[in-house]
Design an enzyme around this catalytic site. Structure first.
Site, PDB file in Angstrom:
ATOM      1  N   CYS A  82      35.654  52.553  25.337  1.00  9.43           N
ATOM      2  CA  CYS A  82      36.481  53.392  24.184  1.00  9.43           C
ATOM      3  C   CYS A  82      37.558  52.087  23.995  1.00  9.43           C
ATOM      4  CB  CYS A  82      37.134  54.401  24.297  1.00  9.43           C
ATOM      5  SG  CYS A  82      38.002  54.784  25.853  1.00  9.43           S
ATOM      6  N   ALA A 104      36.541  48.601  29.724  1.00  7.76           N
ATOM      7  CA  ALA A 104      36.901  48.560  28.334  1.00  7.76           C
ATOM      8  C   ALA A 104      38.315  47.757  28.393  1.00  7.76           C
ATOM      9  CB  ALA A 104      37.207  49.967  28.018  1.00  7.76           C
ATOM     10  N   ARG A 105      39.515  48.581  28.577  1.00  9.32           N
ATOM     11  CA  ARG A 105      40.809  47.891  28.717  1.00  9.32           C
ATOM     12  C   ARG A 105      41.616  48.575  29.952  1.00  9.32           C
ATOM     13  NH1 ARG A 105      39.685  44.229  26.597  1.00  9.32           N
ATOM     14  NH2 ARG A 105      40.403  43.255  24.758  1.00  9.32           N
ATOM     15  N   GLU A 117      47.380  42.531  34.491  1.00  6.12           N
ATOM     16  CA  GLU A 117      46.319  41.413  35.181  1.00  6.12           C
ATOM     17  C   GLU A 117      47.021  40.082  35.430  1.00  6.12           C
ATOM     18  OE1 GLU A 117      43.130  41.622  31.950  1.00  6.12           O
ATOM     19  OE2 GLU A 117      42.606  43.245  32.464  1.00  6.12           O
ATOM     20  N   HIS A 155      38.542  40.336  34.594  1.00  4.61           N
ATOM     21  CA  HIS A 155      38.616  40.566  33.042  1.00  4.61           C
ATOM     22  C   HIS A 155      37.506  39.617  32.686  1.00  4.61           C
ATOM     23  CE1 HIS A 155      40.546  41.713  29.024  1.00  4.61           C
ATOM     24  NE2 HIS A 155      39.391  41.589  29.039  1.00  4.61           N
ATOM     25  N   ALA A 156      36.438  39.577  33.441  1.00  2.79           N
ATOM     26  CA  ALA A 156      35.334  38.524  33.040  1.00  2.79           C
ATOM     27  C   ALA A 156      34.252  39.321  32.424  1.00  2.79           C
ATOM     28  CB  ALA A 156      35.006  37.960  34.605  1.00  2.79           C
TER      29      ALA A 156
HETATM   30  P1  NAI Z   1      34.101  49.406  19.153  1.00  5.43           P
HETATM   31  O1  NAI Z   1      35.101  49.672  18.225  1.00  5.43           O
HETATM   32  O2  NAI Z   1      32.891  48.880  18.460  1.00  5.43           O
HETATM   33  O3  NAI Z   1      33.889  50.890  19.895  1.00  5.43           O
HETATM   34  C1  NAI Z   1      34.931  51.470  20.457  1.00  5.43           C
HETATM   35  C2  NAI Z   1      34.545  53.143  20.386  1.00  5.43           C
HETATM   36  O4  NAI Z   1      35.646  54.036  20.995  1.00  5.43           O
HETATM   37  C3  NAI Z   1      34.424  53.576  18.989  1.00  5.43           C
HETATM   38  O5  NAI Z   1      33.188  53.882  18.826  1.00  5.43           O
HETATM   39  C4  NAI Z   1      35.327  54.428  18.898  1.00  5.43           C
HETATM   40  O6  NAI Z   1      35.023  55.823  18.059  1.00  5.43           O
HETATM   41  C5  NAI Z   1      35.643  54.963  20.361  1.00  5.43           C
HETATM   42  N1  NAI Z   1      36.671  55.977  20.565  1.00  5.43           N
HETATM   43  C6  NAI Z   1      37.781  55.912  20.077  1.00  5.43           C
HETATM   44  N2  NAI Z   1      38.866  56.673  20.398  1.00  5.43           N
HETATM   45  C7  NAI Z   1      37.958  57.342  21.307  1.00  5.43           C
HETATM   46  C8  NAI Z   1      38.369  58.586  22.365  1.00  5.43           C
HETATM   47  N3  NAI Z   1      39.506  59.270  22.272  1.00  5.43           N
HETATM   48  N4  NAI Z   1      37.142  58.919  22.929  1.00  5.43           N
HETATM   49  C9  NAI Z   1      36.133  58.663  23.035  1.00  5.43           C
HETATM   50  N5  NAI Z   1      35.507  57.439  22.103  1.00  5.43           N
HETATM   51  C10 NAI Z   1      36.734  56.897  21.467  1.00  5.43           C
HETATM   52  O7  NAI Z   1      34.573  48.376  20.522  1.00  5.43           O
HETATM   53  P2  NAI Z   1      33.823  47.530  21.336  1.00  5.43           P
HETATM   54  O8  NAI Z   1      33.427  46.055  20.842  1.00  5.43           O
HETATM   55  O9  NAI Z   1      32.347  48.427  21.794  1.00  5.43           O
HETATM   56  O10 NAI Z   1      34.792  47.430  22.554  1.00  5.43           O
HETATM   57  C11 NAI Z   1      35.077  48.394  23.528  1.00  5.43           C
HETATM   58  C12 NAI Z   1      35.952  48.371  24.509  1.00  5.43           C
HETATM   59  O11 NAI Z   1      35.626  46.953  25.512  1.00  5.43           O
HETATM   60  C13 NAI Z   1      37.499  47.895  23.907  1.00  5.43           C
HETATM   61  O12 NAI Z   1      38.237  48.468  24.743  1.00  5.43           O
HETATM   62  C14 NAI Z   1      37.341  46.425  23.991  1.00  5.43           C
HETATM   63  O13 NAI Z   1      38.840  45.978  24.109  1.00  5.43           O
HETATM   64  C15 NAI Z   1      36.778  46.323  25.365  1.00  5.43           C
HETATM   65  N6  NAI Z   1      36.184  44.772  25.534  1.00  5.43           N
HETATM   66  C16 NAI Z   1      36.220  44.478  26.921  1.00  5.43           C
HETATM   67  C17 NAI Z   1      35.908  42.964  27.321  1.00  5.43           C
HETATM   68  C18 NAI Z   1      35.841  42.597  28.505  1.00  5.43           C
HETATM   69  O14 NAI Z   1      35.614  41.402  28.859  1.00  5.43           O
HETATM   70  N7  NAI Z   1      36.033  43.524  29.495  1.00  5.43           N
HETATM   71  C19 NAI Z   1      35.366  42.083  26.115  1.00  5.43           C
HETATM   72  C20 NAI Z   1      35.475  42.789  24.906  1.00  5.43           C
HETATM   73  C21 NAI Z   1      35.777  44.107  24.554  1.00  5.43           C
END
Ligand code: NAI
Length: 351
Positions: free
Chosen positions: A209, A237-238, A267, A294-295
């Site tokens: 999320c 996620a975060r 981090e 964070h990779a």
């Molecule tokens: P996205 O915006 O496509 O999907 C996020 C989803 O979370 C949405 O469908 C939204 O409805 C849902 N959401 C919002 N509030 C919620 C709640 N209370 N309960 C359940 N679901 C909820 O974003 P994306 O691109 O899929 O990214 C997902 C996560 O991955 C983000 O937190 C992003 O920051 C993280 N991320 C991590 C990376 C890493 O290297 N570890 C790299 C890129 C993104």
């Protein structure tokens, strides 16, 4: 050929080879590789038609006001908290991001974590290092097929993870109150109406999320308490969605079997009890925590994709075509790149 547009890549890059190939000869690309906005001369800011920004500089109203020709700031990345969206919008500057360059890598990384922990790879490696050679360990693996993966947040990455997990025969379920009905049917996965329902059913829980007020420290004591005994938790996620103390307790009490954490509230992570115990290879945690820096997004192709997509987004706006990923439509009343883009921008839901 005369160069019609000046593109400023203010930070991080000193070689814009990838962007040059996308932009071609009509664009002049500047790469001062600054760490602060005031390292770049005012004349440079003043002649900038578009910015391709990484994370080093802050785009405050003052910086934005110093770019009277600028039509778009593209954040080469997902997060855009270093850009004042409102100030940009009021000046008619579109702010865009690149939301998907890491989608497949994060999903791959998530599956990597899930498989490593499910197949007990860390435990086997460690037991062999200690001189043993036996497959029958105290916490034997279960066949993946039929076990339940619970996905929290069925956006881009949640969906990409679901598709991969289905190929491994996992029974995929998700909780996301904001995706429309039919998402479950399109993906042939099961929707849970409540988070509690998902947690109670899942052998693996993976966070996908957004971080917002609603999801901050969502993975807390109550969350882990609602999970199945011996389940596995994955966070790519975060960091802010996780209460590290609660995770520590859930692992120490053996409520959870294991966890994989790519993102932390701070981090690199603070030397709290969990990280200390893990670094010191304390027996209770030694093989039950996978940590990556964070990779999850990172690979050669995703960085290249991000830079190509950033350059293409700039070109779209400068040629008067609607951007794909504008993140400040709610603040836009006029558009420097052309008011004909207004109807398109007003159809985009602000995030
Ligand atoms: P996205 O915006 O496509 O999907 C996020 C989803 O979370 C949405 O469908 C939204 O409805 C849902 N959401 C919002 N509030 C919620 C709640 N209370 N309960 C359940 N679901 C909820 O974003 P994306 O691109 O899929 O990214 C997902 C996560 O991955 C983000 O937190 C992003 O920051 C993280 N991320 C991590 C990376 C890493 O290297 N570890 C790299 C890129 C993104």
């Amino acid at each position: 050929m005369p160069q019609r547009f000046t593109i400023l890549i203010p930070d991080v890059l000193d070689n814009a080879d990838i962007e040059e190939e996308v932009f071609g000869d009509e664009y002049r690309i500047l790469t001062p590789k600054a760490l602060e906005a005031d390292e770049i001369p005012a004349e440079t800011w003043a002649e900038t038609d578009a910015v391709l920004a990484f994370h080093e500089l802050s785009f405050t109203s003052e910086v934005l006001e110093g770019m009277p020709r600028c039509k778009v700031v593209v954040r080469n990345g997902v997060g855009y908290d270093n850009v004042d969206l409102k100030a940009a919008g009021e000046l008619g500057i579109l702010v865009c991001n690149i939301p998907d360059y890491g989608t497949d890598s994060v999903a791959d990384h998530t599956m990597g974590c899930l498989l490593a922990l499910a197949r007990r790879l860390t435990m086997y490696t460690e037991s062999i290092r200690e001189g043993e050679w036996k497959f029958a360990i105290d916490t034997p693996p279960h066949r993946l097929g039929g076990t339940v993966l619970g996905i929290v947040g069925m956006g881009r990455i949640g969906t990409a993870t679901a598709l991969r997990a289905k190929a491994f025969g996992l029974d995929v379920r998700f909780y996301d109150p904001y995706v429309p009905d039919g998402t479950d049917k399109a993906l042939q996965v099961t929707r849970c109406d409540t988070l509690h329902e998902l947690l109670a059913e899942a052998d693996y829980v993976s966070m996908h999320c957004l971080l917002c007020n609603e999801t901050r420290e969502m993975a807390n004591a109550e969350f882990f308490g609602a999970m199945k005994d011996g389940a596995i938790f994955i966070n790519t996620a975060r960091g802010g969605v996780l209460d590290v103390e609660a995770l520590t307790d859930a692992l120490r009490s053996e409520k959870l079997l294991a966890a994989a954490i790519d993102v932390w509230p701070n981090e690199p992570p603070k030397e709290g009890p969990l990280v200390k115990a893990w670094k010191n290879r304390e027996p209770w945690i030694a093989n039950r925590l996978l940590v990556t820096p964070h990779a999850a997004f990172f690979c050669v192709e995703s960085i290249e994709e991000m830079r190509i997509k950033g350059a293409k987004e700039v070109m779209r706006v400068l040629s008067g075509t609607p951007p794909r990923n504008c993140v400040n439509p709610q603040f836009i009343t006029h558009v420097r790149a052309g008011d004909h883009l207004l109807p398109h921008l007003h159809r985009i839901r602000p995030l």
